[in-house]
Design an enzyme around this catalytic site. Structure first.
Site, PDB file in Angstrom:
ATOM      1  NE  ARG A  75      12.581 -65.567  20.322  1.00 34.87           N
ATOM      2  CZ  ARG A  75      13.139 -65.278  21.503  1.00 34.87           C
ATOM      3  NH1 ARG A  75      14.461 -65.223  21.634  1.00 34.87           N
ATOM      4  NH2 ARG A  75      12.401 -65.044  22.554  1.00 34.87           N
ATOM      5  CG  HIS A 119      13.266 -60.143  24.791  1.00 33.65           C
ATOM      6  ND1 HIS A 119      13.642 -61.220  24.004  1.00 33.65           N
ATOM      7  CD2 HIS A 119      14.168 -60.093  25.793  1.00 33.65           C
ATOM      8  CE1 HIS A 119      14.741 -61.780  24.518  1.00 33.65           C
ATOM      9  NE2 HIS A 119      15.092 -61.108  25.604  1.00 33.65           N
ATOM     10  CD  GLU A 164      14.772 -66.191  28.800  1.00 35.47           C
ATOM     11  OE1 GLU A 164      15.160 -65.411  29.689  1.00 35.47           O
ATOM     12  OE2 GLU A 164      15.550 -66.914  28.154  1.00 35.47           O
ATOM     13  CG  ASN A 288      14.763 -68.661  25.128  1.00 34.51           C
ATOM     14  OD1 ASN A 288      14.476 -69.052  23.995  1.00 34.51           O
ATOM     15  ND2 ASN A 288      14.603 -67.412  25.520  1.00 34.51           N
ATOM     16  CE1 TYR A 290      21.822 -68.209  26.108  1.00 34.66           C
ATOM     17  CE2 TYR A 290      19.629 -68.270  27.069  1.00 34.66           C
ATOM     18  CZ  TYR A 290      20.514 -67.766  26.139  1.00 34.66           C
ATOM     19  OH  TYR A 290      20.103 -66.820  25.236  1.00 34.66           O
ATOM     20  CD  GLU A 353      16.912 -65.844  24.166  1.00 34.43           C
ATOM     21  OE1 GLU A 353      17.717 -65.959  25.125  1.00 34.43           O
ATOM     22  OE2 GLU A 353      16.017 -64.993  24.133  1.00 34.43           O
ATOM     23  CD  GLU A 401      23.132 -61.126  28.773  1.00 33.46           C
ATOM     24  OE1 GLU A 401      22.747 -61.129  27.596  1.00 33.46           O
ATOM     25  OE2 GLU A 401      22.536 -61.721  29.686  1.00 33.46           O
ATOM     26  CD1 TRP A 402      19.404 -59.533  29.413  1.00 32.41           C
ATOM     27  CD2 TRP A 402      18.238 -57.622  29.433  1.00 32.41           C
ATOM     28  NE1 TRP A 402      18.485 -59.581  28.379  1.00 32.41           N
ATOM     29  CE2 TRP A 402      17.764 -58.430  28.369  1.00 32.41           C
ATOM     30  CE3 TRP A 402      17.643 -56.363  29.626  1.00 32.41           C
ATOM     31  CZ2 TRP A 402      16.729 -58.017  27.512  1.00 32.41           C
ATOM     32  CZ3 TRP A 402      16.620 -55.962  28.766  1.00 32.41           C
ATOM     33  CH2 TRP A 402      16.173 -56.780  27.742  1.00 32.41           C
TER      34      TRP A 402
HETATM   35  C1  PNW Z   1      17.954 -64.671  28.258  1.00 37.21           C
HETATM   36  N1  PNW Z   1      18.988 -66.095  34.513  1.00 37.21           N
HETATM   37  O1  PNW Z   1      18.126 -64.045  29.489  1.00 37.21           O
HETATM   38  C2  PNW Z   1      17.283 -63.602  27.430  1.00 37.21           C
HETATM   39  O2  PNW Z   1      16.161 -64.011  26.706  1.00 37.21           O
HETATM   40  C3  PNW Z   1      18.226 -62.805  26.606  1.00 37.21           C
HETATM   41  O3  PNW Z   1      17.699 -61.509  26.439  1.00 37.21           O
HETATM   42  C4  PNW Z   1      19.599 -62.798  27.210  1.00 37.21           C
HETATM   43  O4  PNW Z   1      20.499 -61.938  26.590  1.00 37.21           O
HETATM   44  C5  PNW Z   1      20.106 -64.237  27.179  1.00 37.21           C
HETATM   45  O5  PNW Z   1      19.209 -65.115  27.829  1.00 37.21           O
HETATM   46  C6  PNW Z   1      21.484 -64.420  27.806  1.00 37.21           C
HETATM   47  O6  PNW Z   1      21.448 -64.064  29.155  1.00 37.21           O
HETATM   48  C7  PNW Z   1      18.353 -64.636  30.685  1.00 37.21           C
HETATM   49  O7  PNW Z   1      19.625 -65.399  35.332  1.00 37.21           O
HETATM   50  C8  PNW Z   1      18.929 -63.835  31.657  1.00 37.21           C
HETATM   51  O8  PNW Z   1      18.530 -67.225  34.831  1.00 37.21           O
HETATM   52  C9  PNW Z   1      19.127 -64.320  32.917  1.00 37.21           C
HETATM   53  C10 PNW Z   1      18.756 -65.626  33.224  1.00 37.21           C
HETATM   54  C11 PNW Z   1      18.182 -66.430  32.254  1.00 37.21           C
HETATM   55  C12 PNW Z   1      17.979 -65.929  30.986  1.00 37.21           C
END
Ligand code: PNW
Length: 440
Positions: A75, A119, A164, A288, A290, A353, A401-402
């Site tokens: 992906r 994305h 997202e 996704n 986490y 994810e 990572e953003w």
């Molecule tokens: C996702 N939050 O990002 C993204 O799809 C990915 O690009 C990223 O690297 C991955 O998760 C890990 O962070 C997120 O703050 C970023 O809630 C921030 C949040 C959620 C998802």
């Protein structure tokens, strides 16, 4: 032993801005993330995706790594500003050619390409014209989707429209933690609607293909059984989950969320038939996941990504956390998948994810434990009848990572950010074993 069906899809995920680099090569135009990274104070350490992990040049090596792991699918995302540097009109062939080469290389290695159309790297000229809060951005996205589909649909069967949209709308336009960094609650709700509209229009623009959307979803638990905490959980579940699930799968916005947002916006931007468009038939839902959420009622309002719910506080669930500060709870993934099957039984699901950031380098026992627990949760969900068809680990590689820049590492594969050298972590070897055995 926990096994999955032989056709269960095992993959790994990345995204364009996080890995490609080559930000000014072959005619790519600027995106909102280039601009955001160039703004002092927005990204830790002043990091940018200008070079990232140089995947644009190193994709043959990266596909060889995928093959060595036995991935069934990869992906990735397509950078809109490579395809249309201005976000509309002129098509940049050299940009499309990169993805064409990548797709060919994947197929030559027996790996299914799973592109996501968006994305987060919006062409900067579209943001200059108002960005996602403007309806026109959704119309432009439909055009981009059609161009890209035409170029690749002879070889790509599964398309994901958005990654997202919650993050694009609320981190991009409410908290400003993500590009374009605006802090305008009403704009974030207009952005939500136009992202959803973009999804629906794009889903119609890819005839003959399988299409889905990826949402970041999370189970939300109240901190106590008090009426105030229950209401906090209802609100956050509304904004995080139902504000996206209901329009896409049921063609309606949840009444309670619309009510919660009354003092932010009147939803007057929703035009006739928009919800019908947003609920265009889709073939799968990408999930996704986490970390779960535990919430309660706070006495003082605080700025929040959950616009209109500034009294809600996020509580500590008392669990171990990853290096990015997110609590680890595989049970949350099981609860989420079971709930999705209960509320929307017809839609096939993919975890698009799931993964963890840790500071360790190659011997990443923490990441192995995280993934092991979450893959077990997937197996349990399948055994309870959830139509879960695949799992993509985030991420194949350490990457940008953003707003955390390169400081947070999610990769199965370690990347030395000064030499670009790739090294398999223990988690990559563990994942290759899981794939080979078809389970744990
Ligand atoms: C996702 N939050 O990002 C993204 O799809 C990915 O690009 C990223 O690297 C991955 O998760 C890990 O962070 C997120 O703050 C970023 O809630 C921030 C949040 C959620 C998802």
């Amino acid at each position: 032993m926990t096994t999955f069906e032989p056709d269960f899809l095992w993959g790994a995920a990345t995204s364009s801005y996080q890995i490609e680099g080559a930000a000014t090569e072959d005619g790519r135009g600027p995106s909102i993330w280039d601009t955001f990274c160039a703004t002092p104070g927005k990204v830790d350490n002043g990091d940018t995706g200008a070079i990232a992990v140089d995947h644009y040049h190193r994709y043959p090596e990266d596909v060889a790594i995928m093959r060595s792991l036995g991935l069934g699918a990869y992906r990735f995302s397509i950078a809109w500003p490579r395809v249309q540097p201005l976000g509309s009109g002129a098509v940049n062939r050299r940009g499309l050619d990169f993805y064409s080469r990548l797709v060919d290389t994947l197929l030559d290695n027996g790996i299914q390409p799973w592109p996501t159309l968006y994305h987060w790297d919006l062409p900067q000229p579209l943001e200059d014209a108002g960005g996602w809060p403007e309806r026109d951005t959704a119309l432009r996205f439909a055009e981009y989707a059609q161009i890209t589909h035409e170029a690749l649909s002879d070889r790509v069967t599964h398309w994901t429209t958005l990654n997202e949209p919650w993050c694009s709308a609320f981190l991009g336009y409410a908290t400003g933690r993500h590009a374009p960094g605006r802090q305008d609650p009403a704009a974030s709700i207009r952005a939500t609607h136009h992202l959803l509209l973009a999804h629906g229009l794009a889903a119609r623009a890819v005839p003959g293909s399988r299409v889905g959307v990826t949402l970041n979803l999370s189970p939300v638990t109240p901190g106590s059984s008090s009426a105030e905490d229950l209401d906090a959980a209802r609100r956050i579940d509304g904004l995080q989950n139902r504000l996206f699930l209901d329009p896409v799968l049921l063609a309606e916005y949840p009444d309670d969320v619309v009510r919660d947002l009354k003092h932010v916006t009147d939803f007057g931007f929703v035009q006739e038939d928009d919800l019908k468009t947003i609920a265009a038939p889709i073939d799968f839902l990408g999930v996704n996941y986490y970390s779960p959420m535990l919430v309660g009622h706070g006495t003082e309002p605080r700025p929040s990504a959950y616009v209109g719910s500034e009294h809600v506080v996020h509580l500590d669930g008392g669990r171990a956390r990853t290096s990015i500060g997110w609590e680890i709870d595989a049970r949350g993934l099981l609860d989420l998948l079971v709930r999705l099957e209960r509320d929307h039984p017809a839609i096939p699901l993919y975890v698009t994810e799931n993964g963890a950031a840790f500071d360790d380098e190659v011997h990443d026992a923490g990441r192995v434990a995280y993934l092991d627990g979450h893959v077990r949760a997937c197996a349990e969900a399948v055994s309870r009848g959830v139509p879960l068809k695949g799992y993509f680990a985030w991420s194949l590689l350490d990457n940008f990572e953003w707003s955390f820049g390169y400081a947070q590492r999610f990769g199965l594969v370690h990347v030395d950010h000064s030499t670009q050298r790739r090294t398999l972590k223990d988690s990559a070897r563990w994942y290759a074993d899981v794939i080979r055995r078809g389970g744990l």
